[in-house]
Enzyme design. Structure first.
Site, PDB file in Angstrom:
ATOM      1  N   ARG A  60       0.828  -1.223   0.000  1.00 26.63           N
ATOM      2  CA  ARG A  60       0.000   0.000   0.000  1.00 26.63           C
ATOM      3  C   ARG A  60       0.855   1.262   0.000  1.00 26.63           C
ATOM      4  NH1 ARG A  60      -3.080  -1.661   4.935  1.00 26.63           N
ATOM      5  NH2 ARG A  60      -1.656  -3.424   4.903  1.00 26.63           N
ATOM      6  N   GLU A  97       3.745  -8.276  15.953  1.00 27.92           N
ATOM      7  CA  GLU A  97       3.052  -8.771  17.148  1.00 27.92           C
ATOM      8  C   GLU A  97       3.598 -10.163  17.526  1.00 27.92           C
ATOM      9  OE1 GLU A  97      -1.105  -8.494  16.651  1.00 27.92           O
ATOM     10  OE2 GLU A  97      -1.525  -8.786  18.777  1.00 27.92           O
TER      11      GLU A  97
HETATM   12  P1  AMP Z   1       3.099  -1.127  12.367  1.00 35.84           P
HETATM   13  O1  AMP Z   1       2.522  -1.872  13.531  1.00 35.84           O
HETATM   14  O2  AMP Z   1       2.978   0.381  12.544  1.00 35.84           O
HETATM   15  O3  AMP Z   1       4.495  -1.547  12.063  1.00 35.84           O
HETATM   16  O4  AMP Z   1       2.206  -1.512  11.130  1.00 35.84           O
HETATM   17  C1  AMP Z   1       2.524  -2.633  10.377  1.00 35.84           C
HETATM   18  C2  AMP Z   1       2.002  -2.553   8.963  1.00 35.84           C
HETATM   19  O5  AMP Z   1       0.737  -3.174   8.966  1.00 35.84           O
HETATM   20  C3  AMP Z   1       1.866  -1.165   8.366  1.00 35.84           C
HETATM   21  O6  AMP Z   1       2.367  -1.196   7.041  1.00 35.84           O
HETATM   22  C4  AMP Z   1       0.390  -0.904   8.357  1.00 35.84           C
HETATM   23  O7  AMP Z   1      -0.006  -0.336   7.134  1.00 35.84           O
HETATM   24  C5  AMP Z   1      -0.256  -2.287   8.532  1.00 35.84           C
HETATM   25  N1  AMP Z   1      -1.301  -2.278   9.553  1.00 35.84           N
HETATM   26  C6  AMP Z   1      -1.128  -2.419  10.886  1.00 35.84           C
HETATM   27  N2  AMP Z   1      -2.301  -2.392  11.518  1.00 35.84           N
HETATM   28  C7  AMP Z   1      -3.251  -2.218  10.559  1.00 35.84           C
HETATM   29  C8  AMP Z   1      -4.681  -2.086  10.584  1.00 35.84           C
HETATM   30  N3  AMP Z   1      -5.385  -2.137  11.729  1.00 35.84           N
HETATM   31  N4  AMP Z   1      -5.316  -1.909   9.405  1.00 35.84           N
HETATM   32  C9  AMP Z   1      -4.617  -1.869   8.255  1.00 35.84           C
HETATM   33  N5  AMP Z   1      -3.292  -1.984   8.163  1.00 35.84           N
HETATM   34  C10 AMP Z   1      -2.604  -2.152   9.310  1.00 35.84           C
END
Ligand code: AMP
Length: 173
Positions: A60, A97
């Site tokens: 994305r 996670e």
């Molecule tokens: P992060 O936890 O900030 O490293 O996010 C990990 C990746 O997963 C990022 O590229 C976000 O775009 C995607 N992501 C995490 N949580 C969500 C969510 N609730 N909905 C959509 N995309 C998510």
């Protein structure tokens, strides 16, 4: 009149796993005025920071990042999962996670002193954005912004990006 961007984001409960509410941006991408407006809003924040390149990760981050780079007249650097980029790479590993993930960029994709904005659709825990910042800095670039369409403030990703100029178009708390 600016589009109500949040009205074009769809919540998908329990995707990709139980308890996660996935923010689906595909309705926003499919709506011509909402997509254009999102890019215009990203460009309004990014433009004054005069980036040389936008760096976004698959998949994305490519969609928003490519359009934003075009709007600003700057370059785009793709960050990819291991094994996808054909030339020499540098990589950063970050915690998810459960387990770890790795992103790579070409070793010559950012040159010393270049101004870089790292971009993603969602700021969640901040691990992905932090990894992108690490890649830029490994190559001697300067991160002049971390930009997101959506920020999930309850996951406190912004705290991981302390010291950087962080902005999101829509926040969910
Ligand atoms: P992060 O936890 O900030 O490293 O996010 C990990 C990746 O997963 C990022 O590229 C976000 O775009 C995607 N992501 C995490 N949580 C969500 C969510 N609730 N909905 C959509 N995309 C998510």
């Amino acid at each position: 009149m600016p589009a109500d961007l949040a009205a074009h984001i769809r919540d998908i409960p329990d995707f990709p796993s139980a308890g996660i509410v996935f923010k689906d941006i595909t309705p926003l991408l499919a709506d011509p005025s909402a997509f254009r407006d999102a890019i215009d809003q990203l460009a309004a924040w990014a433009g004054p920071r005069t980036p040389d390149v936008i760096l976004g990760a698959e998949a994305r981050g490519f969609i928003f990042g490519g359009a934003l780079a075009y709007a600003l007249g700057c370059g785009f650097v793709p960050a990819r999962k291991p094994g996808k980029l054909p030339s020499d790479t540098v990589e950063a590993t970050y915690a998810l996670e459960y387990g770890n993930d790795t992103l790579q960029v070409h070793a010559d994709s950012v040159t010393a002193g270049q101004r870089v904005i790292v971009l993603d659709d969602v700021l969640a825990t901040g691990g992905t954005a932090k990894a992108k910042i690490e890649l830029v800095e490994k190559l001697g670039g300067t991160v002049v912004g971390a930009l997101f369409v959506i920020e999930l403030t309850f996951l406190a990703g912004r705290a991981k990006l302390d010291g950087y100029d962080v902005h999101s178009l829509i926040t969910y708390s």
